[in-house]
Design an enzyme around this catalytic site. Sequence first.
Site, PDB file in Angstrom:
ATOM      1  N   TYR A 174       0.751  -1.193  -0.071  1.00 43.50           N
ATOM      2  CA  TYR A 174       0.142  -0.001  -0.071  1.00 43.50           C
ATOM      3  C   TYR A 174       0.860   1.371  -0.092  1.00 43.50           C
ATOM      4  CZ  TYR A 174      -3.116   3.340   1.990  1.00 43.50           C
ATOM      5  OH  TYR A 174      -4.122   4.582   2.481  1.00 43.50           O
ATOM      6  N   TYR A 177       4.333  -6.107  17.365  1.00 41.02           N
ATOM      7  CA  TYR A 177       4.634  -5.040  16.159  1.00 41.02           C
ATOM      8  C   TYR A 177       5.462  -3.749  16.605  1.00 41.02           C
ATOM      9  CZ  TYR A 177       3.962  -1.460  12.798  1.00 41.02           C
ATOM     10  OH  TYR A 177       3.806  -0.402  11.758  1.00 41.02           O
ATOM     11  N   LEU A 231       5.645  -7.250   8.503  1.00 45.55           N
ATOM     12  CA  LEU A 231       4.379  -7.488   8.899  1.00 45.55           C
ATOM     13  C   LEU A 231       3.927  -6.254   9.858  1.00 45.55           C
ATOM     14  CD1 LEU A 231       4.850 -11.314   9.999  1.00 45.55           C
ATOM     15  CD2 LEU A 231       4.066 -10.295   7.831  1.00 45.55           C
TER      16      LEU A 231
END
Length: 338
Positions: free
Chosen positions: A11, A149, A83
């Site tokens: 994206y 994350y 990720l």
Amino acid sequence: MYVLVTGGSGYIGSHTCVQLIEAGYKPVILDNLCNSKSSVLARIHSLTGYTPELYAGDIRDRTLLDSIFAAHPIHAVIHFAGLKAVGESVNRPLEYYNNNVFGTLVLLEAMRAAQVKNLIFSSSATVYGDQPQIPYVESFPTGSPSSPYGRSKLMVEQILQDVQLADPQWNMTILRYFNPVGAHPSGLMGEDPQGIPNNLMPFIAQVAVGRRESLAIFGNGYPTPDGTGVRDYIHVVDLADGHVAAMKTLHGKPGVHIFNLGAGVGHSVLQVVAAFSKACGKPLAYHFAPRREGDLPAYWADATKAAEQLGWRVSRSLDEMAADTWHWQSKNPQGYPD
């Protein structure tokens, strides 16, 4: 000037490739296509007249990295690959550390071997954790992210600082994103998550186009004006322009330079829903669900440093973010073709 863009078919990466090409750079893409499609290359060509070379592979593949550096006179690397779902990282921490941290180590070793020491790293506002003050400033302490994350991003930031300290020839820029949304205004490119979207705007878009029945809003009892979480939403093209601005100032600036890339203003979930409803011309179904562990009530960026040192500012409003997302999703209801 050739730029290796890891995760370049994703994206943010694909939108950045368009802006790089328009600024005169030649991106080379490395992407394992785990959350993107190679068909985006045709869209990049439609917009720019240039098709970046795509290497379909993993940043942990050292042999592949060496072959890319041998085949192209790479000047710099923009490192998006990794990720990125906060919730998923809680359940799959090993995969996140393997991809995001180990993958960056392999990339850095390959860059060092190729004597390419210009790097822009895609980091995140999650490295700040929960701060007592808003807006977030780059000088705030880090070290308390609430998810694997966020911790993986912070680990990489710390690794980059150690690498540059050991070898002062490195030019490194760390860009801490807030919440990228929107799509290219042409409607040719946008966010096309594989599976159930983890982020707000693409989920709303899929509700609007009929792919999902209702939006779950996680929490409506936050200490915010309407009770829903407040975030700093930034148009993906503004974000891509931030990378071009960072590229232009990267060369000859040894050190590790950190910048927030955000709009500098917060919007609530319900405000985003209202903007999207206005864009698509119809009410959108939503329901409230329990808060998610680790979600913060509100935060947004202070982007003064990027304005002063990179000459970068956002230029697109929340209404434009919603309108461009709807333009993309309505033209491409199933996302990119396989």
